[in-house]
Write an enzyme that holds these catalytic residues in place. Structure first.
Site, PDB file in Angstrom:
ATOM      1  N   ASP A  30     -12.399   0.558   1.851  1.00  0.00           N
ATOM      2  CA  ASP A  30     -11.281   0.688   2.898  1.00  0.00           C
ATOM      3  C   ASP A  30     -12.193   1.004   4.121  1.00  0.00           C
ATOM      4  OD1 ASP A  30      -9.160   0.803   4.361  1.00  0.00           O
ATOM      5  OD2 ASP A  30      -8.520   2.582   3.386  1.00  0.00           O
ATOM      6  N   GLU A  81       0.768  -1.282   0.061  1.00  0.00           N
ATOM      7  CA  GLU A  81       0.071  -0.014  -0.046  1.00  0.00           C
ATOM      8  C   GLU A  81       0.947   1.196  -0.012  1.00  0.00           C
ATOM      9  OE1 GLU A  81      -3.634   2.254   2.420  1.00  0.00           O
ATOM     10  OE2 GLU A  81      -2.810   0.442   3.136  1.00  0.00           O
ATOM     11  N   GLU A 113      -6.093  -4.464   8.586  1.00  0.00           N
ATOM     12  CA  GLU A 113      -5.061  -3.337   8.760  1.00  0.00           C
ATOM     13  C   GLU A 113      -4.593  -3.413  10.361  1.00  0.00           C
ATOM     14  OE1 GLU A 113      -6.620   0.202   5.950  1.00  0.00           O
ATOM     15  OE2 GLU A 113      -7.789  -0.045   7.450  1.00  0.00           O
ATOM     16  N   GLU A 118      -8.227   2.117  -3.455  1.00  0.00           N
ATOM     17  CA  GLU A 118      -8.995   1.826  -2.060  1.00  0.00           C
ATOM     18  C   GLU A 118      -9.858   2.999  -2.075  1.00  0.00           C
ATOM     19  OE1 GLU A 118      -6.317   1.278   1.123  1.00  0.00           O
ATOM     20  OE2 GLU A 118      -5.578  -0.500   0.317  1.00  0.00           O
ATOM     21  N   ASN A 121      -4.990   4.735  -2.171  1.00  0.00           N
ATOM     22  CA  ASN A 121      -5.970   5.438  -1.291  1.00  0.00           C
ATOM     23  C   ASN A 121      -6.707   6.516  -2.141  1.00  0.00           C
ATOM     24  OD1 ASN A 121      -7.823   6.367   0.503  1.00  0.00           O
ATOM     25  ND2 ASN A 121      -7.246   4.623   1.623  1.00  0.00           N
TER      26      ASN A 121
END
Length: 536
Positions: free
Chosen positions: A151, A34, A208, A121, A89
Site C-alpha cells: 500500500d 476495502e 487510490e 494490505e 489494512n
C-alpha cells in the site's frame, strides 16, 4: 482523541467497518472492497481514522481495534459474490506480532469467510523497521491462502528491495499522485512508472483516490487494472453493502485519444513494448522516433539502410547531421508534427549522386502524445518508392509509346468484348469518321457504316461470336467530308485457360483505292466483252 476515549469506544462497540468498492477499470465490475475503520462516536458522529489510529497504536490498542473490525467485516462480507475479495489494512505495529497470521485465520474461520478472498494490505512504512518479521508473516499468510498488497507505494519509503523481499500480489498507487496526475507532468510520470513496474513484476495495480473520469481514463491508458475512489463509490456501512456491488460504467478511451489509446490497453506495458518492438524491427518500412529537438531516439534497420548510416550512428544525432541534403525539405513538416499535426505520405526526393540514381520516398511524421496529450516526440515512417516510381515512369513511357503507335498507325485497331461490344477503337476512327470513342462504344460504330452494309456487318460479328471464326468483313464508312470509303475489318478471338472467348482484337484497313481499282477493272472487262456495233 485520548487513549481513554478509545478504550471507552471499544467497550461500547463504537468502532465499525465501512466498505469502499475497488473497480476493474475496463469492465466496471467490482473486483473487491476495502475495509475502512470509522468511529461512530456518541457525540461527535462519524470520526475518520486519522483522528484515532495513531493514538490506538501508541496506547497498544491497535490489535483489539483491528481484530474487532476484522470480525465484523468478515461477517458482513459473507454476502459478497465469490469472485469478490475483501482488503484489510494492517498497521505496522501488528507486523511485530508473529502470531498475526494465526489471528487473521481464526477471525476469518469464525465468520465463515474464506482466506483465499482476503487481501492483506501492508504499508511501506511497516517494512522499514520490521522487514524480517514482515517476511516471516507474509510467507505464513500466503501459505494460508491470503493475498498481499503493498500500500501507498512511492510516498517516501519506496524501495525495490521491498517488492523483491515479500511475495506481493498487488501494488497500490498512492492517492497523492493520482489526484494530481492530470495537472502535473511529474505525477503522471510517477504513476506511469509505478504501474509499469508492477506490471513488469506480474503485480496487479490499484490506484487510490480516483475522483474524475479523466483520471480513470488516464490510468486505464497507462495499464492500471483497478481503481478505487469517490468516482466509483464512497465508503458505506455494512447494512448498505449490497449498494457497493452494482457494476459501474466501464471506463472508455475517447475517440480523440492519441495513437497509444488504440493499442490494446488490457495488456501489460511490458507485453505492449515487446509487441511494438517486434513490429518495429520486422516492419518492411523505415521507422524512427525523434525527440522534440529532432534527434534520433530510436531507429530500425530498414531506415538506417535507407539513410546509409548505421543504427548506432543515428542515436542522439540531429536529423540534419544524418541526411543534410534532405533536411531542408523535411524541416517544415517536422515542425508541423511537433505542433501536433499529422503529416502523411509526403513525397521526398533524393537527387542523384555519383554513387546512385534519383531516389524517392514517402515519409509520414506523426506527433507522439503522452497520456495528457502533450507532444513528446515524432514518430517517423518512411517507404522507399524508388522502384515503384521507376516502374510508373516506365509504364507511362510504354503507354506513351503505345498511344503514339495507335494514333500514328494508318490502321484502326479495335477491341470487342465477349458480347461483340466495342470497348476500344483507335483515335484514328474519329479522325476519319468524326465519331468519338464514347459514341463508337458498344455497337455505336455501326452508325458510321453505309446503310446497305450495316446489317451484313452485324450478322458477320454475330456469326463469329457463335462459331469462334475470325471476323473478316468489308464495308463502307462515311468520312468527315461526307464521302464513302471502303475499309476491311479483320479480328481474332482471345481465349482464357478454359477456351472461353473473353475478347476480340482486330483492326480496320483502308481499302478504298483497292476497291476502286477493282471496279475500274471490272468496268473495262465489261467493255471488252461487249464491243460497240460499228466495230463488228
Amino acid at each position: 482523541m485520548s487513549g481513554d476515549e478509545i478504550r471507552a469506544g471499544l467497550r461500547n462497540d463504537e468502532f465499525v467497518p465501512l466498505f469502499q468498492p475497488v473497480v476493474t477499470l475496463n469492465t466496471g465490475e467490482v473486483a473487491g472492497l476495502e475495509v475502512l475503520a470509522r468511529w461512530q462516536h456518541g457525540s461527535l458522529g462519524m470520526v475518520p481514522p486519522g483522528a484515532f489510529i495513531a493514538t490506538a497504536e501508541q496506547e497498544g490498542l491497535i490489535s483489539e481495534l483491528t481484530f474487532g473490525l476484522m470480525g465484523k467485516a468478515f461477517t458482513a462480507a459473507r454476502m459478497l459474490p465469490e469472485s469478490q475479495w475483501l482488503a484489510i489494512n494492517i498497521s505496522p505495529y501488528l507486523l511485530r506480532d508473529l502470531a498475526l497470521p494465526k489471528r487473521i485465520r481464526e477471525a476469518a474461520e469464525a465468520a465463515g469467510f474464506p482466506l483465499s478472498r482476503v487481501l492483506i494490505e501492508i504499508t511501506e512504512s511497516a517494512l522499514v523497521e520490521h522487514l524480517e518479521h514482515a517476511q516471516t508473516i507474509s510467507r505464513e499468510l500466503k501459505a494460508q491462502g491470503c493475498r498481499l498488497a503493498l500500500d501507498d507505494f512511492g510516498t517516501g519509503y519506496s524501495s525495490l528491495l521491498h517488492l523483491q523481499s515479500l511475495p506481493f500480489d498487488e501494488l497500490k498507487v498512492d492517492r497523492s499522485f493520482v489526484g494530481s496526475m492530470t495537472d502535473r507532468r511529474e505525477s503522471r510520470k510517477i504513476v506511469s512508472a509505478v504501474v509499469g513496474l508492477g506490471q513488469s513484476l506480474g503485480l496487479a495495480t490499484i490506484a487510490e483516490g480516483v475522483e474524475t473520469e479523466e483520471q480513470a481514463e488516464m490510468l486505464l491508458l497507462l495499464g492500471c487494472e483497478m481503481g478505487q475512489g469517490w468516482l466509483f463509490g464512497k465508503p458505506i456501512a455494512a447494512e448498505r453493502l449490497s449498494e457497493a456491488l452494482t457494476t459501474r460504467t466501464p471506463i472508455r478511451l475517447r475517440p480523440s485519444s492519441s495513437f497509444w489509446r488504440n493499442i490494446s490497453y488490457n495488456s501489460p506495458p511490458g507485453q505492449r513494448l515487446s509487441h511494438l518492438q517486434a513490429l518495429y524491427d520486422g516492419a518492411p518500412v523505415g521507422l524512427a522516433f525523434l525527440s522534440p529537438d529532432f534527434r534520433y531516439i530510436s531507429i530500425n534497420q530498414q531506415l538506417a539502410e535507407m539513410n546509409d548510416v548505421t543504427v548506432q550512428k543515428h542515436l542522439g544525432r540531429h536529423v540534419s547531421e544524418i541526411i543534410p541534403e534532405l533536411y531542408p525539405q523535411l524541416e517544415s513538416h517536422l515542425r508541423r508534427a511537433l505542433a501536433g499535426e499529422s503529416v502523411n505520405a509526403m513525397e521526398v526526393k533524393q537527387p542523384a549522386t555519383d554513387r546512385q540514381h534519383d531516389e524517392a520516398f514517402l515519409a509520414s511524421y506523426l506527433p507522439a502524445f503522452d497520456e495528457a496529450g502533450e507532444v513528446v516526440g515524432i514518430s517517423v515512417a518512411v517507404i522507399d518508392v524508388t522502384a515503384r516510381k521507376r516502374t510508373e515512369a516506365a509504364l507511362r513511357e510504354s503507354e506513351d509509346h503505345y498511344r503514339h503507335m495507335v494514333e500514328l498507325n494508318p490502321q484502326i485497331p479495335w477491341v470487342l468484348d465477349d458480347n461483340g461490344m466495342a470497348t476500344m477503337i483507335s483515335p484514328r476512327w474519329q479522325q476519319i469518321t468524326g465519331m468519338n470513342e464514347e459514341a463508337s462504344r458498344g455497337r455505336g460504330f455501326i452508325r458510321a457504316l453505309h446503310q446497305a452494309d450495316q446489317k451484313r456487318v452485324a450478322e458477320t460479328i454475330e456469326h463469329s461470336l457463335r462459331t469462334g471464326d475470325p471476323i473478316d468483313v468489308e464495308c463502307r464508312v462515311r468520312t468527315c467530308d461526307g464521302e464513302w470509303r471502303w475499309i476491311r475489318s479483320r479480328g481474332a478471338p482471345r481465349r482464357d485457360e478454359s477456351g472461353r472467348i473473353i475478347r476480340w482484337y482486330g483492326s480496320a484497313d483502308d481499302i478504298d483505292a483497292h476497291k476502286r481499282l477493282e471496279e475500274k477493272l471490272r468496268s473495262r472487262a465489261g467493255e471488252e466483252n461487249f464491243p460497240c456495233s460499228e466495230n463488228v
